[in-house]
Motif scaffolding. Structure first.
Motif, PDB file in Angstrom:
ATOM      1  N   LEU A  51      17.105  12.592 -14.035  1.00  0.00           N
ATOM      2  CA  LEU A  51      15.888  12.295 -14.795  1.00  0.00           C
ATOM      3  C   LEU A  51      14.663  12.360 -13.887  1.00  0.00           C
ATOM      4  N   LEU A  52      14.766  11.753 -12.722  1.00  0.00           N
ATOM      5  CA  LEU A  52      13.649  11.748 -11.778  1.00  0.00           C
ATOM      6  C   LEU A  52      13.319  13.170 -11.322  1.00  0.00           C
ATOM      7  N   LYS A  53      14.342  13.968 -11.072  1.00  0.00           N
ATOM      8  CA  LYS A  53      14.117  15.360 -10.673  1.00  0.00           C
ATOM      9  C   LYS A  53      13.409  16.131 -11.785  1.00  0.00           C
ATOM     10  N   GLU A  54      13.917  15.987 -13.014  1.00  0.00           N
ATOM     11  CA  GLU A  54      13.334  16.713 -14.147  1.00  0.00           C
ATOM     12  C   GLU A  54      11.906  16.268 -14.447  1.00  0.00           C
ATOM     13  N   CYS A  55      11.574  15.042 -14.096  1.00  0.00           N
ATOM     14  CA  CYS A  55      10.226  14.527 -14.349  1.00  0.00           C
ATOM     15  C   CYS A  55       9.274  14.781 -13.180  1.00  0.00           C
ATOM     16  N   GLY A  56       9.743  15.479 -12.152  1.00  0.00           N
ATOM     17  CA  GLY A  56       8.857  15.934 -11.095  1.00  0.00           C
ATOM     18  C   GLY A  56       8.606  14.979  -9.945  1.00  0.00           C
ATOM     19  N   PHE A  57       9.451  13.972  -9.775  1.00  0.00           N
ATOM     20  CA  PHE A  57       9.297  13.084  -8.626  1.00  0.00           C
ATOM     21  C   PHE A  57       9.753  13.821  -7.369  1.00  0.00           C
ATOM     22  N   SER A  58       9.091  13.568  -6.256  1.00  0.00           N
ATOM     23  CA  SER A  58       9.436  14.219  -4.994  1.00  0.00           C
ATOM     24  C   SER A  58      10.757  13.664  -4.468  1.00  0.00           C
ATOM     25  N   SER A  59      11.381  14.389  -3.564  1.00  0.00           N
ATOM     26  CA  SER A  59      12.635  13.932  -2.953  1.00  0.00           C
ATOM     27  C   SER A  59      12.452  12.590  -2.266  1.00  0.00           C
ATOM     28  N   ALA A  60      11.335  12.420  -1.576  1.00  0.00           N
ATOM     29  CA  ALA A  60      11.065  11.151  -0.883  1.00  0.00           C
ATOM     30  C   ALA A  60      10.933  10.008  -1.887  1.00  0.00           C
ATOM     31  N   ASP A  61      10.175  10.235  -2.964  1.00  0.00           N
ATOM     32  CA  ASP A  61      10.023   9.202  -3.998  1.00  0.00           C
ATOM     33  C   ASP A  61      11.366   8.869  -4.636  1.00  0.00           C
ATOM     34  N   ILE A  62      12.161   9.883  -4.894  1.00  0.00           N
ATOM     35  CA  ILE A  62      13.472   9.687  -5.527  1.00  0.00           C
ATOM     36  C   ILE A  62      14.347   8.799  -4.656  1.00  0.00           C
ATOM     37  N   GLN A  63      14.368   9.030  -3.365  1.00  0.00           N
ATOM     38  CA  GLN A  63      15.208   8.227  -2.474  1.00  0.00           C
ATOM     39  C   GLN A  63      14.790   6.761  -2.491  1.00  0.00           C
ATOM     40  N   VAL A  64      13.488   6.490  -2.495  1.00  0.00           N
ATOM     41  CA  VAL A  64      12.985   5.117  -2.544  1.00  0.00           C
ATOM     42  C   VAL A  64      13.353   4.469  -3.877  1.00  0.00           C
ATOM     43  N   ARG A  69       0.826  -1.202   0.000  1.00  0.00           N
ATOM     44  CA  ARG A  69       0.000   0.000   0.000  1.00  0.00           C
ATOM     45  C   ARG A  69       0.868   1.263   0.000  1.00  0.00           C
ATOM     46  N   ASP A  70       2.185   1.085   0.060  1.00  0.00           N
ATOM     47  CA  ASP A  70       3.080   2.230   0.217  1.00  0.00           C
ATOM     48  C   ASP A  70       3.706   2.719  -1.083  1.00  0.00           C
ATOM     49  N   LEU A  71       4.030   1.806  -1.988  1.00  0.00           N
ATOM     50  CA  LEU A  71       4.732   2.180  -3.209  1.00  0.00           C
ATOM     51  C   LEU A  71       3.733   2.424  -4.337  1.00  0.00           C
ATOM     52  N   SER A  72       3.854   3.567  -4.990  1.00  0.00           N
ATOM     53  CA  SER A  72       2.936   3.893  -6.079  1.00  0.00           C
ATOM     54  C   SER A  72       3.303   3.125  -7.345  1.00  0.00           C
ATOM     55  N   LYS A  73       2.323   2.904  -8.179  1.00  0.00           N
ATOM     56  CA  LYS A  73       2.553   2.258  -9.470  1.00  0.00           C
ATOM     57  C   LYS A  73       3.570   3.065 -10.268  1.00  0.00           C
ATOM     58  N   GLU A  74       3.429   4.375 -10.235  1.00  0.00           N
ATOM     59  CA  GLU A  74       4.331   5.242 -10.992  1.00  0.00           C
ATOM     60  C   GLU A  74       5.772   5.116 -10.505  1.00  0.00           C
ATOM     61  N   GLY A  75       5.961   5.035  -9.202  1.00  0.00           N
ATOM     62  CA  GLY A  75       7.303   4.875  -8.650  1.00  0.00           C
ATOM     63  C   GLY A  75       7.913   3.537  -9.009  1.00  0.00           C
ATOM     64  N   VAL A  76       7.115   2.478  -8.958  1.00  0.00           N
ATOM     65  CA  VAL A  76       7.592   1.134  -9.309  1.00  0.00           C
ATOM     66  C   VAL A  76       7.990   1.093 -10.783  1.00  0.00           C
ATOM     67  N   TYR A  77       7.149   1.639 -11.646  1.00  0.00           N
ATOM     68  CA  TYR A  77       7.453   1.641 -13.080  1.00  0.00           C
ATOM     69  C   TYR A  77       8.695   2.475 -13.377  1.00  0.00           C
ATOM     70  N   ALA A  78       8.812   3.630 -12.730  1.00  0.00           N
ATOM     71  CA  ALA A  78       9.999   4.467 -12.951  1.00  0.00           C
ATOM     72  C   ALA A  78      11.258   3.712 -12.550  1.00  0.00           C
ATOM     73  N   ALA A  79      11.235   3.084 -11.383  1.00  0.00           N
ATOM     74  CA  ALA A  79      12.410   2.337 -10.915  1.00  0.00           C
ATOM     75  C   ALA A  79      12.764   1.212 -11.878  1.00  0.00           C
TER      76      ALA A  79
END
Length: 164
Positions: A97-110, A58-68
């Motif tokens: 890339l993650l910064k330029e695409c608008g991911f948050s600092s918290a999402d980027i670290q994960v 319930r914690d990891l977003s689909k978008e974050g998983v796909y980006a990773a």
């Protein structure tokens, strides 16, 4: 309706991401083993996301998983040229890339932790995303029907089994 994968689509359109994938494709053109381009990344994304859903994530977003997953091997070309670990290189290349695409600092670290961990298969101290990427990275390979199976250093018979 808001596109829930807008940042991933922005990533896929990013000039640097496409340059990395093109370089990998060129360097792996004659490779008889699994390749590490877009198709591998999207397969890892789908498998990792399904794995996390089945685990009740319930914690990891689909978008974050796909980006990773799409970014986990973008440093392969550097490893081919210098021998530097591609997981570390991929995390380094993924950061801007993650910064330029608008991911948050918290999402980027994960996401970066998952990318760095994706080669540490089945270790106890992996993050949830690192575990999902490591498992999906193996399962995304079609080892059961691969003609290079006997020459492959990564092949293990259990990789042809569906387990977890």
């Amino acid at each position: 309706m808001l596109d829930s994968m807008a940042r991933v689509n922005q990533l896929l359109d990013h000039e640097d991401y496409n340059r990395y994938i093109e370089t990998i494709n060129e360097l792996e053109k004659e490779r008889c083993f699994c390749k590490h381009g877009f198709e591998h990344g999207i397969n890892v994304a789908r498998i990792a996301y399904a794995y996390l859903l089945e685990k009740g994530n319930r914690d990891l977003s689909k978008e974050g998983v796909y980006a990773a997953a799409l970014l986990h091997d973008i440093g392969r070309w550097v490893e081919y040229q210098t021998g530097e670990d591609h997981a570390e290189v991929s995390a380094r290349l993924a950061l801007p890339l993650l910064k330029e695409c608008g991911f948050s600092s918290a999402d980027i670290q994960v996401i970066l932790a998952g990318i760095r961990e994706h080669r540490r298969h089945y270790e106890d101290d992996l993050s949830l995303l690192g575990e999902a990427l490591a498992i999906a990275d193996d399962w995304a390979r079609d080892c059961r029907y691969c003609s290079a199976q006997k020459q492959c250093y990564k092949f293990k018979p259990e990789m042809t089994q569906i387990i977890y």
